[in-house]
Structures are given as structure tokens and as C-alpha cells.
Design an enzyme around this catalytic site. Structure first.
Site, PDB file in Angstrom:
ATOM      1  CE1 TYR A   1      -3.774   2.460   1.063  1.00  0.00           C
ATOM      2  CE2 TYR A   1      -2.133   3.316   2.590  1.00  0.00           C
ATOM      3  CZ  TYR A   1      -3.339   3.443   1.941  1.00  0.00           C
ATOM      4  OH  TYR A   1      -4.124   4.547   2.169  1.00  0.00           O
TER       5      TYR A   1
ATOM      6  CE  LYS B   1      -3.552   5.033  -1.304  1.00  0.00           C
ATOM      7  NZ  LYS B   1      -4.646   5.647  -2.054  1.00  0.00           N
TER       8      LYS B   1
HETATM    9  N1  LIG Z   1      -9.575   6.293   5.409  1.00  0.00           N
HETATM   10  C1  LIG Z   1      -8.374   6.794   5.616  1.00  0.00           C
HETATM   11  O1  LIG Z   1      -7.977   7.072   6.752  1.00  0.00           O
HETATM   12  C2  LIG Z   1      -7.465   7.043   4.469  1.00  0.00           C
HETATM   13  C3  LIG Z   1      -6.218   7.615   4.739  1.00  0.00           C
HETATM   14  C4  LIG Z   1      -5.361   7.892   3.680  1.00  0.00           C
HETATM   15  C5  LIG Z   1      -5.737   7.617   2.394  1.00  0.00           C
HETATM   16  N2  LIG Z   1      -6.949   7.045   2.150  1.00  0.00           N
HETATM   17  C6  LIG Z   1      -7.295   6.758   0.751  1.00  0.00           C
HETATM   18  O2  LIG Z   1      -8.554   7.340   0.447  1.00  0.00           O
HETATM   19  C7  LIG Z   1      -9.247   6.514  -0.494  1.00  0.00           C
HETATM   20  C8  LIG Z   1     -10.606   6.118   0.060  1.00  0.00           C
HETATM   21  O3  LIG Z   1     -10.415   5.443   1.293  1.00  0.00           O
HETATM   22  P1  LIG Z   1     -11.643   5.055   2.229  1.00  0.00           P
HETATM   23  O4  LIG Z   1     -11.086   4.740   3.569  1.00  0.00           O
HETATM   24  O5  LIG Z   1     -12.712   6.047   2.076  1.00  0.00           O
HETATM   25  O6  LIG Z   1     -12.075   3.661   1.536  1.00  0.00           O
HETATM   26  P2  LIG Z   1     -13.356   2.743   1.735  1.00  0.00           P
HETATM   27  O7  LIG Z   1     -12.862   1.355   1.822  1.00  0.00           O
HETATM   28  O8  LIG Z   1     -14.227   3.267   2.818  1.00  0.00           O
HETATM   29  O9  LIG Z   1     -14.111   2.933   0.309  1.00  0.00           O
HETATM   30  C9  LIG Z   1     -13.496   2.499  -0.873  1.00  0.00           C
HETATM   31  C10 LIG Z   1     -14.297   2.966  -2.069  1.00  0.00           C
HETATM   32  O10 LIG Z   1     -13.574   2.597  -3.255  1.00  0.00           O
HETATM   33  C11 LIG Z   1     -14.387   1.792  -4.086  1.00  0.00           C
HETATM   34  N3  LIG Z   1     -13.580   0.763  -4.757  1.00  0.00           N
HETATM   35  C12 LIG Z   1     -12.811  -0.196  -4.187  1.00  0.00           C
HETATM   36  N4  LIG Z   1     -12.265  -0.975  -5.146  1.00  0.00           N
HETATM   37  C13 LIG Z   1     -12.694  -0.479  -6.343  1.00  0.00           C
HETATM   38  C14 LIG Z   1     -12.506  -0.848  -7.696  1.00  0.00           C
HETATM   39  N5  LIG Z   1     -11.747  -1.906  -8.050  1.00  0.00           N
HETATM   40  N6  LIG Z   1     -13.116  -0.119  -8.652  1.00  0.00           N
HETATM   41  C15 LIG Z   1     -13.908   0.929  -8.325  1.00  0.00           C
HETATM   42  N7  LIG Z   1     -14.124   1.338  -7.073  1.00  0.00           N
HETATM   43  C16 LIG Z   1     -13.525   0.625  -6.093  1.00  0.00           C
HETATM   44  C17 LIG Z   1     -15.432   1.170  -3.190  1.00  0.00           C
HETATM   45  O11 LIG Z   1     -16.574   0.813  -3.961  1.00  0.00           O
HETATM   46  C18 LIG Z   1     -15.667   2.305  -2.197  1.00  0.00           C
HETATM   47  O12 LIG Z   1     -16.590   3.228  -2.730  1.00  0.00           O
HETATM   48  C19 LIG Z   1      -8.321   5.318  -0.786  1.00  0.00           C
HETATM   49  O13 LIG Z   1      -7.544   5.587  -1.920  1.00  0.00           O
HETATM   50  C20 LIG Z   1      -7.454   5.272   0.461  1.00  0.00           C
HETATM   51  O14 LIG Z   1      -6.204   4.665   0.243  1.00  0.00           O
HETATM   52  C21 LIG Z   1      -7.812   6.749   3.158  1.00  0.00           C
END
Ligand SMILES: NC(=O)c1ccc[n+]([C@@H]2O[C@H](COP(=O)([O-])OP(=O)(O)OC[C@H]3O[C@@H](n4cnc5c(N)ncnc54)[C@H](O)[C@@H]3O)[C@@H](O)[C@H]2O)c1
Length: 261
Positions: free
Chosen positions: A160, A164
Site C-alpha cells: 500500500y 501511495k
Molecule cells: N480512510 C483513511 O484514513 C485514508 C487515509 C489515507 C488515504 N486514504 C485513501 O482514500 C481513499 C478512500 O479510502 P476510504 O477509507 O474512504 O475507503 P473505503 O474502503 O471506505 O471505500 C473504498 C471505495 O472505493 C471503491 N472501490 C474499491 N475498489 C474499487 C474498484 N476496483 N473499482 C472501483 N471502485 C472501487 C469502493 O466501492 C468504495 O466506494 C483510498 O484511496 C485510500 O487509500 C484513506
């Protein structure tokens, strides 16, 4: 005079709107008056997709949803064509969807490495390319969702953290190659309270204790919210951020400022 961001008339394509940060971003853009084209892995009939469309309706926003697997190039092209057929333009791309694959450098299989790179890295480049002609016509903005793991990480969060980190390079390349017609910026959220992150806490024997320990590492003494990251996305897409380009902004509640001892 109040400080306002008005994106009415603009179309924001946002990936991963059925959960977490994507859902928060969709609500923020809806409040700013934009039309929302959202996608996620879930079907159109799923409770998550229906909830997304209802939230958009409540916010008074025109919105469509597409079930798209972003690891499939054909589905990326179909998504872009669908949005253009529906709204005729794309002004803002929030390339957000991603997944946590935490295997560790020694244990990670070739398959898991490839799988995570397909979604967390390659799909962002492919989607940006598919949207490029439409974005160029509107002096558009691309916002790519990286992570605080692009700057420092935790043992085991491989591959991961690699994907990133690479996204910060993608932000730089798109900014220098596609500007000034398209402005590209990145966001690196720290711990945001989302279903994705709850899965991380649930992997510990005592999820609540682990969550409190994590909160304690933040000078702001809490996790971030999807509303806050949504607000950053709207700001970065607005005229007020027009001089921001090629940089990935770290939003981590001050965690990186605290030296571990
Ligand atoms: N939550 C955090 O603390 C955090 C921190 C840093 C970065 N991020 C990044 O933010 C983004 C969203 O994270 P989150 O925690 O909201 O995720 P989440 O798991 O809550 O939601 C993921 C979303 O991505 C979609 N998705 C997953 N695989 C997919 C695919 N193959 N094709 C299309 N859509 C797909 C899902 O349908 C869902 O809508 C990610 O890129 C994650 O790495 C999150």
C-alpha cells in the site's frame, strides 16, 4: 462579504463514492453546487449506491452513479463515455478509490503486489488519461487521493505505502506535462474515520484500545473526518487554489510532527 466556493455548472467525477472519503467528497461538491458523477464497485441496485443517490438528492445535486471496476481499462473508458454522454463535460476528477493491502515486504505475493498496484496506482493514471480531453476543454482539475503512508509508514503496510508514494510522482508528472490546461494536485489524508480504517482497527485484539492509542498520537487528539477531506477537495478544485499544482498535501492532524521515542 462571506467566503464562498461556487462550483455550479461544473461536473465532478468522483471515484469510490459508496463509502468513506469518496462519499464525503461527493457531499462537499454537491453542497458547492456541482453535478456529481460517482462510481464504485457496488451495483446500481446496492444499498450503498442507493444511499449515495439519495444523499445527492437531499443536497439538491444532480447526480449519476456507475458500477465500475477501475482495475479494468474497458470499464474506465465506459465510465468516462457514460459521464460525457450524460453531462457533456468533466471539470473535476477526484481519483479517490483505493484499497488497503497490508502484506509486508517479505510476505507479499506477486499477485497481491500486482492487484494493489492495478487499483491504487495504474487505475489513477488510466482514468486521468481517459478524462484528459474533457478536462482540457474546461481548464480542469485532477485531485489524486494518496495517503500519509506516502511520506512515512508502519511496518507491514506494504505494498500500500509503495503505491501511495508512487502517486505523488504521478501528481508531479501530470502537473508538469498537462498544465496549464489541467491542474493536478494530490491529497494525503492521515487517519480518517471510515469503514476502511475500522477494518484496520478490527485486526487488533482490542480494536477500541488500538483506536484510542492511535488518537493519542495526534496533536489534535482525534481522527479526521470525511467532511474535512471533502472540504479540502472542493477548495483544491476552486479558484482559490488556482496556484496549487504538482504537490500532494499532507492532512494528518499533526501526527507527522510528533517525534516517536
Ligand atoms: N480512510 C483513511 O484514513 C485514508 C487515509 C489515507 C488515504 N486514504 C485513501 O482514500 C481513499 C478512500 O479510502 P476510504 O477509507 O474512504 O475507503 P473505503 O474502503 O471506505 O471505500 C473504498 C471505495 O472505493 C471503491 N472501490 C474499491 N475498489 C474499487 C474498484 N476496483 N473499482 C472501483 N471502485 C472501487 C469502493 O466501492 C468504495 O466506494 C483510498 O484511496 C485510500 O487509500 C484513506
Amino acid at each position: 462579504m462571506s467566503f464562498e466556493i461556487d462550483l455550479s455548472g461544473k461536473v465532478a467525477l468522483i471515484t469510490g463514492v459508496t463509502s468513506g472519503i469518496g462519499s464525503g467528497a461527493a457531499k462537499a461538491f454537491a453542497r458547492a453546487g456541482a453535478k456529481i458523477a460517482g462510481c464504485g464497485l457496488e451495483t446500481k441496485e446496492s444499498s450503498e449506491a442507493i444511499a449515495f443517490l439519495e444523499e445527492m438528492k437531499l443536497a439538491g445535486a444532480d447526480a449519476v452513479y456507475s458500477c465500475t471496476d477501475l482495475t479494468r481499462p474497458d470499464q474506465i473508458n465506459a465510465l468516462t463515455e457514460e459521464v460525457l454522454a450524460c453531462y457533456g463535460r468533466i471539470d473535476i476528477l477526484v481519483s479517490n478509490a483505493g484499497a488497503n493491502v497490508f502484506e509486508g515486504a517479505e510476505n507479499c505475493s506477486e499477485e497481491r503486489w500486482m492487484e494493489n498496484h492495478q487499483l491504487n496506482l495504474t487505475s489513477h493514471w488510466r482514468l486521468a488519461k481517459a478524462c484528459k480531453p474533457a478536462l482540457e476543454r474546461q481548464d480542469g482539475t485532477i485531485i489524486i487521493m494518496s495517503s500519509n503512508h506516502a511520506f512515512s509508514s508502519i511496518p507491514g503496510c506494504f505494498p500500500y505505502n509503495i503505491t501511495k508514494t508512487a502517486l505523488t510522482g504521478l501528481v508531479r508528472s501530470l502537473a508538469i506535462e498537462w498544465g496549464p490546461a489541467i491542474r493536478t494536485v494530490g491529497l494525503s489524508p492521515g487517519f480518517i474515520d471510515t469503514p476502511g480504517n475500522q477494518t484496520w482497527f478490527n485486526s487488533f485484539d482490542d480494536p477500541q484500545q488500538e483506536k484510542e492509542k492511535t488518537i493519542g498520537l495526534h496533536p489534535v487528539k482525534r481522527l479526521g473526518t470525511t467532511t474535512e477531506i471533502g472540504g479540502w477537495c472542493v477548495f483544491l478544485a476552486s479558484e482559490y487554489a488556482a496556484f496549487a499544482s504538482g504537490v500532494t498535501y499532507l492532512i494528518d492532524g499533526g501526527r507527522s510532527a510528533l517525534m516517536q521515542d
